[in-house]
Design an enzyme around this catalytic site. Structure first.
Site, short mmCIF file in Angstrom:
data_model
loop_
_atom_site.label_atom_id
_atom_site.label_comp_id
_atom_site.label_asym_id
_atom_site.label_seq_id
_atom_site.Cartn_x
_atom_site.Cartn_y
_atom_site.Cartn_z
N LYS A 69 0.79 -1.25 0.00
CA LYS A 69 0.00 0.00 0.00
C LYS A 69 0.82 1.28 0.00
CE LYS A 69 -4.07 -1.96 1.83
NZ LYS A 69 -5.26 -1.87 2.62
N ASP A 106 -10.11 2.42 1.87
CA ASP A 106 -10.13 1.69 3.14
C ASP A 106 -10.90 2.47 4.21
OD1 ASP A 106 -8.75 -0.56 2.38
OD2 ASP A 106 -6.79 0.21 3.00
P1 NDP Z 1 1.14 -3.56 7.00
O1 NDP Z 1 2.08 -4.65 6.69
O2 NDP Z 1 1.27 -2.25 6.31
O3 NDP Z 1 1.24 -3.20 8.59
C1 NDP Z 1 1.37 -4.19 9.51
C2 NDP Z 1 1.18 -3.62 10.95
O4 NDP Z 1 0.92 -4.74 11.80
C3 NDP Z 1 2.40 -2.91 11.49
O5 NDP Z 1 1.95 -1.86 12.34
C4 NDP Z 1 3.10 -4.01 12.30
O6 NDP Z 1 3.83 -3.53 13.40
C5 NDP Z 1 1.90 -4.76 12.82
N1 NDP Z 1 2.16 -6.18 13.11
C6 NDP Z 1 2.46 -7.17 12.26
N2 NDP Z 1 2.55 -8.36 12.91
C7 NDP Z 1 2.29 -8.09 14.22
C8 NDP Z 1 2.24 -8.90 15.40
N3 NDP Z 1 2.47 -10.21 15.35
N4 NDP Z 1 1.92 -8.30 16.56
C9 NDP Z 1 1.69 -6.96 16.62
N5 NDP Z 1 1.74 -6.15 15.54
C10 NDP Z 1 2.03 -6.71 14.35
O7 NDP Z 1 -0.31 -4.16 6.84
P2 NDP Z 1 -1.68 -3.39 6.49
O8 NDP Z 1 -1.77 -2.20 7.36
O9 NDP Z 1 -1.82 -3.17 5.04
O10 NDP Z 1 -2.78 -4.48 6.90
C11 NDP Z 1 -3.09 -4.76 8.25
C12 NDP Z 1 -4.28 -5.70 8.36
O11 NDP Z 1 -5.47 -5.07 7.89
C13 NDP Z 1 -4.13 -6.99 7.58
O12 NDP Z 1 -4.60 -8.05 8.41
C14 NDP Z 1 -5.06 -6.80 6.41
O13 NDP Z 1 -5.57 -8.03 5.94
C15 NDP Z 1 -6.15 -5.97 7.03
N6 NDP Z 1 -6.91 -5.18 6.04
C16 NDP Z 1 -8.23 -5.45 5.84
C17 NDP Z 1 -8.99 -4.72 4.96
C18 NDP Z 1 -10.43 -5.02 4.78
O14 NDP Z 1 -11.00 -4.54 3.80
N7 NDP Z 1 -11.06 -5.75 5.65
C19 NDP Z 1 -8.41 -3.63 4.16
C20 NDP Z 1 -7.02 -3.40 4.49
C21 NDP Z 1 -6.30 -4.17 5.35
P3 NDP Z 1 5.35 -2.93 13.23
O15 NDP Z 1 5.19 -1.54 12.70
O16 NDP Z 1 5.90 -2.95 14.62
O17 NDP Z 1 6.05 -3.86 12.28
#
Ligand code: NDP
Length: 274
Positions: A69, A106
């Protein structure tokens, strides 16, 4: 001879779990639009060449999901206001002059599900947003526009949460922190915007915070609910929902940007719920 359908797709990594192709097929059937919609698995290193190829070969639009994204931004010719504010894109539109425009549905999809489908009012409530990635960026401006009492962003890497809060500070009461700093604060709405659910993991949210919530909303989705949704339910949270509603609503907003018609989401949501 029938002309080939206009081509659309979602790009992400992983992508096999995506319900977007099914949802867009329902929208196409309902509206009579002649389109196809595929799911394309793209590892980060493939993003630039394959995105270009898709449009060179006549593709009309893309949805963009984890982890692309933000990475997609420099590949686009222009951004909508909301994509610029979010610093993240989930929809790419090929314009008639072949320029690529990035947008972000979103936030609008999430807000429509939360306020219209679930009937939750954000105004004057305390809201906790977990995660500071691409998805949460799209939610911040529309959430703050609804004037919560306070919006707290908690992230595994606290500096990313603080950075994000600072970026949106002029739009309302927002601050960022790590999970430990949450202590036993109370929030009416907790949104899991982390990618933890994709690996069947839980964000390290203190139990006291979880148990005090009225509604838990996981942006991720899974048949039977995500691990976060099941965890919240087991700990007595009254309403626990996954991101299916948001997925359908943001898809309808993308469809509207591409085709100029917004499908009725109610029958699609009803089929998915059944
Ligand atoms: P990104 O990869 O951009 O961001 C991931 C985030 O999750 C970061 O803040 C990261 O923390 C954190 N993270 C990852 N693993 C863990 C963990 N095990 N414990 C705690 N924090 C964690 O992903 P997106 O923002 O694009 O997507 C996030 C979620 O939203 C996904 O599950 C996606 O499927 C969902 N989504 C759903 C949509 C819908 O239409 N329903 C639309 C868009 C997204 P750090 O910064 O510390 O690495």
């Amino acid at each position: 001879m029938t002309p080939a359908p206009d081509r659309y797709a979602v790009i992400g990594h992983p992508i096999a779990h995506s319900r977007s192709p099914w949802i867009h097929a329902q929208f196409a059937k309902q509206t009579g639009e002649h389109v196809s919609y595929a799911a394309i698995d793209l590892a980060p290193a493939e993003l630039t060449p394959r995105l270009r190829d898709f449009f060179v070969q006549g593709g009309r639009g893309l949805n963009v999901t984890v982890p692309h994204k933000q990475a997609v931004l420099p590949l686009l010719d222009e951004l909508s206001e909301r994509a610029r504010i979010a610093g993240a894109v989930n929809t790419v539109i090929r314009q008639p002059d072949a320029r690529l425009r990035g947008d972000n549905t979103d936030g609008s999809g999430f807000i429509r599900d939360l306020t219209h489908n679930l009937g939750f009012s954000v105004s004057a409530r305390r809201v906790l947003l977990l995660g500071a990635g691409g998805a949460t960026r799209g939610l911040l401006a529309p959430l703050l526009a609804l004037e919560p009492a306070e919006l707290v962003i908690a992230n595994r890497s606290p500096e990313r949460a603080a950075e994000l809060a600072q970026r949106f500070a002029s739009r309302g009461a927002v601050r960022g922190c790590g999970y430990e700093a949450l202590g036993s604060q109370r929030f009416e709405l907790i949104i899991n915007g982390t990618a933890a659910s994709l690996d069947q993991q839980l964000p390290p949210l203190p139990l006291a915070v979880l148990e005090a919530a009225t509604i838990c909303y996981d942006l991720a989705y899974a048949a039977g609910g995500t691990r976060f949704v099941r965890w919240a339910r087991e700990h007595g949270v009254a309403r626990c929902v996954d991101g299916t509603g948001m997925l359908v609503e943001q898809a309808a907003d993308s469809f509207m940007l591409w085709r100029g018609v917004r499908p009725d989401t109610a029958p699609v949501l009803a089929t998915l719920a059944a």
